[in-house]
Design an enzyme around this catalytic site. Structure first.
Site, PDB file in Angstrom:
ATOM      1  N   CYS A  88       0.860  -1.182   0.000  1.00  0.00           N
ATOM      2  CA  CYS A  88       0.000   0.000   0.000  1.00  0.00           C
ATOM      3  C   CYS A  88       0.895   1.231   0.000  1.00  0.00           C
ATOM      4  O   CYS A  88       1.568   1.517   0.997  1.00  0.00           O
ATOM      5  CB  CYS A  88      -0.916  -0.017   1.223  1.00  0.00           C
ATOM      6  SG  CYS A  88      -2.013   1.398   1.268  1.00  0.00           S
ATOM      7  N   CYS A 223      -4.809   6.017  -4.537  1.00  0.00           N
ATOM      8  CA  CYS A 223      -4.123   4.727  -4.404  1.00  0.00           C
ATOM      9  C   CYS A 223      -2.679   4.939  -4.858  1.00  0.00           C
ATOM     10  O   CYS A 223      -2.439   5.262  -6.034  1.00  0.00           O
ATOM     11  CB  CYS A 223      -4.820   3.674  -5.260  1.00  0.00           C
ATOM     12  SG  CYS A 223      -4.001   2.071  -5.223  1.00  0.00           S
TER      13      CYS A 223
HETATM   14  N1  LIG Z   1      -6.397  -2.469  -2.198  1.00  0.00           N
HETATM   15  C1  LIG Z   1      -5.022  -2.757  -2.508  1.00  0.00           C
HETATM   16  C2  LIG Z   1      -4.067  -2.438  -1.402  1.00  0.00           C
HETATM   17  C3  LIG Z   1      -4.042  -0.976  -1.011  1.00  0.00           C
HETATM   18  C4  LIG Z   1      -3.422  -0.047  -2.040  1.00  0.00           C
HETATM   19  C5  LIG Z   1      -3.282   1.353  -1.504  1.00  0.00           C
HETATM   20  N2  LIG Z   1      -4.449   2.074  -1.259  1.00  0.00           N
HETATM   21  C6  LIG Z   1      -2.158   2.151  -2.084  1.00  0.00           C
HETATM   22  O1  LIG Z   1      -2.088   3.346  -1.746  1.00  0.00           O
HETATM   23  O2  LIG Z   1      -1.313   1.613  -2.785  1.00  0.00           O
HETATM   24  C7  LIG Z   1      -4.850  -4.234  -2.861  1.00  0.00           C
HETATM   25  O3  LIG Z   1      -5.665  -5.071  -2.432  1.00  0.00           O
HETATM   26  O4  LIG Z   1      -3.893  -4.549  -3.564  1.00  0.00           O
END
Ligand SMILES: N[C@@H](CCC[C@H](N)C(=O)O)C(=O)O
Length: 281
Positions: A88, A223
């Site tokens: 993340c 993200c």
């Molecule tokens: N939902 C993603 C993990 C989280 C990603 C995040 N919000 C970021 O900032 O990179 C997954 O399940 O891969």
């Protein structure tokens, strides 16, 4: 009536928000499982967040122990639905902000953080933002990949940032609709463990904007790994040389993505801690 409480801190990076739980020796909250993560992240009945970051020593975790020589702290990340995400990008900046504010790391030059996608170095910039060495972006075979949302479909490219991404270029960021349901992709076998789906538009030279539907969460305001995936995909499509920096606008702010000549992707953005409290278990 509950007899135990969980101490928590809330933070965010470009409005991708997290509940942080300090569990240095892995013994404070042995029951911090998928059910409790869902309760903490519930925006009506709980604290509300896109995910949970358990702050635990590498030596105290099965997944982190192999990195114990390289990093003291392990980012034990879970999505809001309780599922595990390997990495993340926004979360790791918030994680380091927490370590710095709590005095859990010495100095401020570079903090290595172990994750399920390897050890990521994080450095504090003079303006207070944090830069993460994300490792390389790789492009798994994905010819013929399409992704559908809001009744429309687009060709997409698979990008691996330690976690899986599908990047589609759209004409307008409203084209995928409300993104209430997870986008659907074909062929299904490209992403056997699910995918984070980014919908991106070009805004100018080395400047893009995106929306994202995150695996295990839903649409989020940002993200970090997704922004890296979008920048890597656009740079590859444009055939631009490295080093190069892309500005990626997300609904919750702006991230800067550096694509270095050695293949390393660097993610720079803000990270803030905002509120704290106790949760009855
Ligand atoms: N939902 C993603 C993990 C989280 C990603 C995040 N919000 C970021 O900032 O990179 C997954 O399940 O891969």
């Amino acid at each position: 009536m509950s007899t135990r409480t969980l101490q928590w801190v809330k933070g965010h990076g470009t409005e991708n928000d997290f509940v942080l739980v300090l569990d240095p020796d892995g013994t404070a909250y042995p029951d911090l499982d998928a059910t409790i993560v869902r309760e903490l992240c519930d925006r009506r009945r709980g604290i509300g967040a896109d995910g949970v970051l358990r702050v635990v020593r590498t030596s105290a975790t099965d997944d982190g122990r192999r990195y114990a020589d390289a990093a003291e702290w392990f980012m034990d990340y879970r999505n809001a639905d309780g599922s595990i995400g390997e990495m993340c990008g926004n979360g790791v900046r918030v994680f380091v902000r927490f370590l710095l504010e709590r005095g859990l790391v010495e100095g401020t030059s570079e903090v290595p953080v172990a994750t399920r996608a390897g050890v990521k170095p994080v450095r504090l910039e003079p303006d207070g933002q944090l830069t993460v060495g994300m490792g390389p972006a790789t492009f798994p075979e994905s010819s013929g990949l399409t992704i559908s949302a809001g009744g429309r479909s687009w060709p997409a490219v698979a990008v691996d940032m330690g976690n899986p991404h599908a990047v589609a270029m759209v004409d307008d960021l409203t084209d995928p609709g409300a993104l209430l349901d997870p986008p659907v992709w074909t062929p299904a076998e490209v992403f056997p463990k699910g995918v984070n789906a980014e919908f991106a538009v070009r805004r100018g030279d080395h400047h893009v904007a995106m929306r994202v539907h995150e695996r295990g969460v839903g649409e989020t305001r940002s993200c970090g790994t997704g922004a890296c995936a979008v920048a890597a995909r656009v740079a590859a499509a444009d055939g631009v040389g490295t080093p190069v920096t892309y500005r990626v606008d997300v609904p919750g702010g702006t991230l800067s993505i550096g694509l270095r000549a050695d293949g390393e992707v660097e993610l720079t953005g803000p990270a803030e801690l905002t509120v704290r409290g106790e949760f009855d278990l």
